[in-house]
Write a protein that holds these residues in place. Sequence first.
Motif: not given
Ligand code: ACM
Length: 384
Positions: A81-85, A102-109, A148-150, A232-234
């Motif tokens: 997974c990348y996108m939080s959606s 195991f989720y290897p991406t920065l996200y919103e917490g 346009d997503y979470i 944070l995503t570039t």
């Molecule tokens: C993200 O959707 N967690 C970059």
Amino acid sequence: MANSDPIRVGVLYSETGATSTIGFSQLQGALLAIKEINESGGVDGREIIPVRYDARSNPARYAELAEQLIVQDHVSVIFGCYMSSSRKAVIPIVEKWNKLLFYPTLYEGFEYSENVIYTGAAPNQNSVQLAEFMTSNFGARVYLIGSDYIYPYESNRIMSELVLQRPGSEKLGECYVALDAVEKDFAVIMEDIRDKRPDFIFSTVVGNSTAALYRAYADAGFEPRTMPIASLTTSEAEVSQMGTGVAAGHYTAAPYFQSIDSEENRKCLAHLRKSFGEDCVPNLCWEASYFQTHIFANAFRHAGSDGIAELMPHILGSEFDAPQGRVRIDPTNHHTCLYPRIGRVDAQGQFTIVRQATRSVYPDPYLVTHSLGDWTAKLESLGH
Ligand code: ACM
């Protein structure tokens, strides 16, 4: 007799669709770690076999494929997974079958699942540092643009709250574009920015449309020295899609940049190039994908099983010498101690690191410590 059966693991990233460039790099991070583990004798002599699907940047497809991996392919652990959606779509599946993601991406917490290990940055490991840096160096009048997503909604909310702690701060705009946005979709936004003149732009645009935003900014004639884009995503992956120099002068906060000057990082990059050539552009999500796969293999060695009940005690509290530095999985919240850094893009599309933490920062996904000043002591200035 010792069990010599191969260990099958799910590898579920997006090789096509809106986040294909970063998704492909995550895939390569996992495959590089699996190659290293197998080349050094596997896990107690057992080879790791990746069962790999392309989720095509589509959350519904992520959910379907996660279930297929568990029910038909009999994997117990999924890296993906990348996108939080997409993470939000996979969590009910791993929880239903009591398997592990195991989720290897920065996200919103603001999330916790017993069935997830989070190895990307939480907001206290990237947003807090970026807000402090941008408001100190450029000012606190911010304009926010997101996909346009979470994740963008939540990350923009957090950034707004951080920036608005500053005297003289102001939120001048907040707008969202489709995941497949092209340059002309940003034209109206650039005109609004021309009118409002923020001190900086915060971008939570993700994936392949990131290039369109930075190109629209450059074509509008704006100047990164006085009104940069912070994100944070570039990462290096998105910058590589923009054309030479387009992103130069803009800022990103991340625990990992290709430019980190360490033995671990140089070794890892050299092994990637030797193994898979130049197709993959290493970045923060590539690195997290790489080190989390090693953390899994080390835990399996101790547990002798990939069942979540056996594995989890050996994952929680475990440490690994990752390319960013020594990371640790926090036993209470399943997130990871990481090294916040801030980089400025140079003319070659690499990041000059202008600030970095002198030690790893504990993950605080609920932002219990929700204040700008608390983190500055942990940042080492590299002469911005
Ligand atoms: C993200 O959707 N967690 C970059």
